[in-house]
Design a protein around this motif. Structure first.
Motif, PDB file in Angstrom:
ATOM      1  N   GLU A  33       0.822  -1.209   0.000  1.00  0.00           N
ATOM      2  CA  GLU A  33       0.000   0.000   0.000  1.00  0.00           C
ATOM      3  C   GLU A  33       0.854   1.255   0.000  1.00  0.00           C
ATOM      4  OE1 GLU A  33      -2.339  -0.684   3.439  1.00  0.00           O
ATOM      5  OE2 GLU A  33      -3.598  -2.184   2.443  1.00  0.00           O
ATOM      6  N   PRO A  87      -7.723  -0.500   3.222  1.00  0.00           N
ATOM      7  CA  PRO A  87      -7.757  -0.247   1.777  1.00  0.00           C
ATOM      8  C   PRO A  87      -8.181  -1.469   0.965  1.00  0.00           C
ATOM      9  CG  PRO A  87      -5.760   0.658   2.703  1.00  0.00           C
ATOM     10  CD  PRO A  87      -6.412  -0.159   3.772  1.00  0.00           C
ATOM     11  N   LEU A  91     -11.416  -1.639  -1.504  1.00  0.00           N
ATOM     12  CA  LEU A  91     -11.348  -2.087  -2.893  1.00  0.00           C
ATOM     13  C   LEU A  91     -12.289  -3.247  -3.167  1.00  0.00           C
ATOM     14  CD1 LEU A  91      -7.523  -1.867  -3.604  1.00  0.00           C
ATOM     15  CD2 LEU A  91      -9.334  -0.405  -4.519  1.00  0.00           C
ATOM     16  N   ALA A  95     -15.448  -3.278  -5.725  1.00  0.00           N
ATOM     17  CA  ALA A  95     -15.561  -4.318  -6.741  1.00  0.00           C
ATOM     18  C   ALA A  95     -16.905  -5.037  -6.657  1.00  0.00           C
ATOM     19  CB  ALA A  95     -14.426  -5.322  -6.591  1.00  0.00           C
TER      20      ALA A  95
END
Length: 99
Positions: A33, A87, A91, A95
């Motif tokens: 990250e 994070p 994500l 999605a």
């Protein structure tokens, strides 16, 4: 107080378990990250969270090895792992929402 009772200021034999449990999955995530988010050169909210996770993980390792600091060590390690997973969870949520 009994002689068999654990002393709060005595050295804790398994002090390393909580930081290690957070470091094994969390450190590769934090490195990835940081490579991804620090590439643009300006500070964003996610970069501040990544730095907070790195500091929390360092705090979990650097606290004195006493039994009385077991809970703060676990909290610091858990916070580091939780922030490192944030994070990835965001994500995955994006999605799923747009998938």
């Amino acid at each position: 107080m009994n002689k068999e009772d654990p002393q709060l200021h005595a050295a804790h034999a398994t002090w390393w378990k909580a930081p290690m449990a957070a470091t094994l999955p969390g450190l590769p995530l934090l490195v990835g990250e940081s490579c991804m988010f620090f590439a643009d050169g300006h500070a964003s909210g996610m970069e501040i969270l990544i730095i907070a996770a790195m500091l929390s993980l360092a705090l979990a390792w650097l606290l004195p090895h006493r039994r009385s600091l077991r809970v703060p060590r676990m909290l610091a390690a858990g916070a580091a792992l939780g922030i490192a997973l944030l994070p990835l969870a965001l994500l995955l949520g994006i999605a799923v929402a747009y998938g």
